[in-house]
Write a protein that holds these residues in place. Structure first.
Motif: not given
Length: 369
Positions: A111-123, A317-325
């Motif tokens: 969910n760390d990946l999808f919650s950052r990549m998708l919109d707030p409704y996680m579509q 944009d989100a990659w730096p925050e999740i790159a460790d995973n």
């Protein structure tokens, strides 16, 4: 050598130059690239990109050019690809046992990946860009469009087959006062959907859609039919039929193929959506005919191009925050996937359909756009 001559000539037909100056020209970093692509087809192209054997600034343009030129049909058919098509015809790759694989291998990625990549409704499906300028607006427009096509009224019972992270279930229950039963085969999705909808009249079940025996005023299914498989299309529509009240409406939102075949892109099948298969108009028509009439068929596939490119910019944009995973190779895989799909929608090689079915509603339906 011959390998590079053949690839150079092939790509030339699509206006692509090996090591050329354009952002869509691939820059080759490994001498065996040409041989690998010709021997392994789509799988070799994707895996060699993941391995860093080539770079391309605008993969999306590269793919739309290749597909518009019809190059995929001019590549030598790889023996493995041929066997894979045969297997899809002969075996049920989406049997009840195998159906759970995609839940584990793709939707449970994190969910760390999808919650950052998708919109707030996680579509995690196509947005509707008709009047929208941001991903969030476009996804809400898609949710609203679905609810209007379904003509939801307070107190209705709605079944959401393949409910994902519960964004649509939440939206319907909150804004239209309906009660929702959602079904998913991803444990991660169920958990998140339950949390999202905890104070609403929403029940999220972790089960196969084939186990459903109930009665609903409305049924909706978004981005799930791609995982159903040709062997199960008839079953799918009979399940929808038996669970829908006589005067009900059923909306199917799915990616579609412009021709009827069982071919699955081998790279996508291996790395992204195991056991997926895109339906054609004919396959949907044949399987639904004993059960429903088609009230409406809406194609907005070009909007998926825009959606995927929006996901890519958010992913980067989100990659730096999740790159460790994740690994660097995973990043290349995911970028390749988003761009290959965007290019395919841009080339109009694949479609996005919303099809509205009924048992024959009296006075017909005025369908929202």
């Amino acid at each position: 050598d011959n390998w590079s001559r053949i690839v150079t000539e092939l790509l030339g037909r699509a206006g692509i130059t090996i090591n050329g100056p354009s952002p869509s020209d691939p820059q080759i970093k490994h001498p065996d690239f040409f041989k690998r692509v010709l021997q392994e087809g789509s799988l070799g192209l994707g895996e060699s990109y993941m391995d860093g054997w080539w770079e391309c600034e605008r993969l999306d343009i590269f793919f739309s050019s290749v597909l518009r030129a019809g190059l995929e049909s001019q590549l030598p058919r790889n023996v493995k690809d041929t066997l894979r098509v045969a297997a899809a015809r002969l075996f049920n790759l989406q049997s009840k046992k195998r159906a759970w694989i995609v839940g584990k291998e793709h939707y449970d990625l994190g969910n760390d990946l999808f919650s950052r990549m998708l919109d707030p409704y996680m579509q995690y499906s196509c947005a509707y860009w008709k009047e929208a300028s941001t991903l969030e607006e476009a996804q809400q427009a898609k949710l609203r469009l679905i609810c209007e096509k379904l003509q939801l009224q307070p107190g209705m019972r709605v079944l959401d087959i393949g409910c994902g992270w519960g964004g649509l279930a939440y939206y319907m229950a909150k804004n239209y006062g309906v009660s929702v039963v959602g079904v998913t085969i991803s444990a991660e999705q169920q958990k998140m959907a339950q949390e999202r909808c905890h104070d609403l009249d929403v029940n999220i079940l972790l089960q196969d859609y084939r186990e459903l025996h109930d009665q609903f005023d409305r049924i909706v299914s978004v981005g799930m039919f791609e995982h159903v498989g040709p062997k199960n299309y008839r079953t799918y529509f009979s399940v929808a039929d038996r669970n829908l009240k006589p005067d009900g409406i059923f909306l199917l939102h799915t990616i579609g193929s412009k021709k009827t075949d069982h071919s699955v892109d081998p790279w996508i099948n291996k790395y992204i959506f195991p056991n997926g298969c895109l339906p054609s108009v004919r396959q949907i028509a044949n399987a639904s005919e004993p059960h429903f009439i088609v009230e409406d068929w809406h194609n907005f596939g070009a909007d998926y191009d825009t959606t995927l490119m929006a996901w890519q910019s958010r992913f980067l944009d989100a990659w730096p925050e999740i790159a460790d995973n994740y690994s660097e190779r995973f990043k290349r895989m995911f970028i390749y996937y988003l761009n290959a799909c965007a290019g395919a929608f841009r080339a109009r090689d694949i479609q996005l359909w919303q099809v509205v079915f009924s048992h024959g509603v009296e006075h017909g339906l005025r369908v929202a756009r």
